[in-house]
Design a protein around this motif. Structure first.
Motif, short mmCIF file in Angstrom:
data_model
loop_
_atom_site.label_atom_id
_atom_site.label_comp_id
_atom_site.label_asym_id
_atom_site.label_seq_id
_atom_site.Cartn_x
_atom_site.Cartn_y
_atom_site.Cartn_z
N ARG A 68 -92.33 -30.97 37.24
CA ARG A 68 -93.28 -31.98 36.45
C ARG A 68 -93.10 -32.16 35.11
O ARG A 68 -93.00 -32.84 34.31
N ALA A 69 -92.91 -30.90 34.50
CA ALA A 69 -92.90 -30.57 33.01
C ALA A 69 -91.47 -31.20 32.71
O ALA A 69 -91.26 -31.73 31.52
N LEU A 71 -89.98 -33.51 33.97
CA LEU A 71 -89.93 -34.97 33.97
C LEU A 71 -90.54 -35.39 32.83
O LEU A 71 -90.10 -36.57 32.06
N VAL A 72 -91.58 -34.90 32.11
CA VAL A 72 -92.09 -35.27 31.01
C VAL A 72 -91.24 -35.13 29.80
O VAL A 72 -91.04 -36.02 28.86
N LEU A 73 -90.46 -33.98 29.84
CA LEU A 73 -89.49 -33.72 28.77
C LEU A 73 -88.31 -34.77 29.02
O LEU A 73 -88.02 -35.26 27.95
N ARG A 75 -88.61 -38.18 29.84
CA ARG A 75 -89.09 -39.05 29.50
C ARG A 75 -89.14 -39.06 27.86
O ARG A 75 -88.95 -40.10 27.11
N ARG A 76 -89.55 -37.89 27.37
CA ARG A 76 -89.84 -37.92 25.89
C ARG A 76 -88.53 -37.91 25.02
O ARG A 76 -88.23 -38.72 24.25
N ARG A 79 -87.06 -41.49 25.07
CA ARG A 79 -87.72 -42.48 24.23
C ARG A 79 -87.52 -42.08 22.64
O ARG A 79 -87.42 -43.19 21.90
N THR A 203 -86.43 -31.85 39.36
CA THR A 203 -86.40 -32.82 38.51
C THR A 203 -85.36 -34.02 38.52
O THR A 203 -85.55 -35.11 38.72
#
Length: 315
Positions: A68-69, A71-73, A75-76, A79, A203
């Motif tokens: 999950r971490a 996935l956040v990375l 996305r960041r 962006r 991921t």
């Protein structure tokens, strides 16, 4: 002194497991192909396969904080513009492959379908490596790779038995998985970027299935006015397991690649695909199974060509 990896039990086990995953790819083609025939709608069959795999992966993600971490990375980074948006679209290539399983595998038989996919894989890998597309390391073209690509074409022609006129009526069915083989090269290249960035194969696989499912949902929705949707529900429970098979072989490959390497994994998967597809059509035949001497000889020639394309990779 360096040890010989081929003699290590751990390496041998990983190689055997990798070959088995190639056989599982062939198995998934059989399952999704038969599901497409049973439903009378290859689009819905492909969508169900990807959706079921996504549901299973979502459950695993829920209990895996590192994934999950990652996935956040991802996305960041997208962006912020440090990673191109298309790096997350590998699932489109996978979705097209699964779609062709539902549309073509039941018509061609698993063996001929797999020969088409492997031929496309060989040419796709060579083109991507030579041009350095999608962020991969550029690899110079060698004579062995050219010979291997030529053999892949010869194997496909032999398997189709063009001289006997067997090509009539199956040209489009063969072309779809051939193009899907190219698509798998794109899928592997961009998914590899995601895996390297976030450090999590789970991921990368989750993103792959998410994008693939969304793509198939759109395509299926657009196809419904023309196909009318499923004409019947299949009776065999095993016809619903294609997505689960996909998540299993992807997980195994993500583990064994660190032991046998990308090169060993590529060769072993192709070997398992071709041998597994012939075994399925011979041992568990269905209406579309038609193994001839030309099919077997063509598969062996294609296997040799694919091995030469892979082994001839020089940076």
């Amino acid at each position: 002194m360096l040890s010989r990896p081929g003699l290590e039990p751990r390496y041998l086990l990983a190689f055997v497991l990798s070959v088995m995953t190639g056989g599982m790819v062939a198995l998934q083609s059989r399952i999704n192909g038969e599901l497409g025939l049973a439903l009378g709608d290859g689009y819905v069959a492909a969508l169900f396969s990807f959706t079921s795999g996504l549901v299973l992966l979502s459950l695993v993600m829920a209990f895996t904080p590192s994934a999950r971490a990652g996935l956040v990375l991802l996305r960041r980074e997208i962006r912020a513009g440090r990673v191109p948006w298309w790096a997350a679209t590998g699932g489109v290539g996978g979705a097209f492959l699964v779609l062709t399983q539902g549309l073509s595998a039941g018509v061609l038989g698993v063996a001929l379908f797999t020969i088409a996919v492997v031929t496309g894989q060989a040419f796709g890998a060579m083109a991507i490596d030579t041009r350095g597309w999608f962020g991969v390391l550029r690899v110079r073209l060698t004579a062995w790779r050219v010979v291997g690509a030529a053999l892949a074409i010869v194997g496909a022609v032999v398997a189709l038995d063009v001289s006997s006129g067997s090509l009539d009526g199956v040209a489009l069915a063969f072309l779809l998985p051939l193009l899907a083989g190219f698509g798998t090269g794109y899928q592997q290249a961009v998914n590899g970027q995601v895996k390297r960035l976030v450090g999590s194969a789970l991921t990368a696989t989750f993103v792959n299935f998410s994008v693939g499912t969304a793509s198939l949902a759109v395509v299926t929705a657009l196809s419904l006015p023309f196909t009318g949707g499923p004409s019947a529900l299949p009776e065999g429970w095993w016809l619903w397991t294609g997505g689960i098979v996909g998540t299993v072989f992807i997980a195994i490959q993500a583990t064994t690649v660190g032991i046998v390497g990308v090169l060993g994994l590529g060769v072993s998967i192709v070997t398992g695909q071709l041998l597994g597809s012939i075994a399925l059509d011979v041992l568990v035949p269905v209406a579309s199974s038609e193994i001839t001497l030309a099919t077997i000889v063509g598969a062996l020639i294609t296997l040799l060509g694919s091995v030469l394309v892979t082994m001839g990779r020089k940076t």
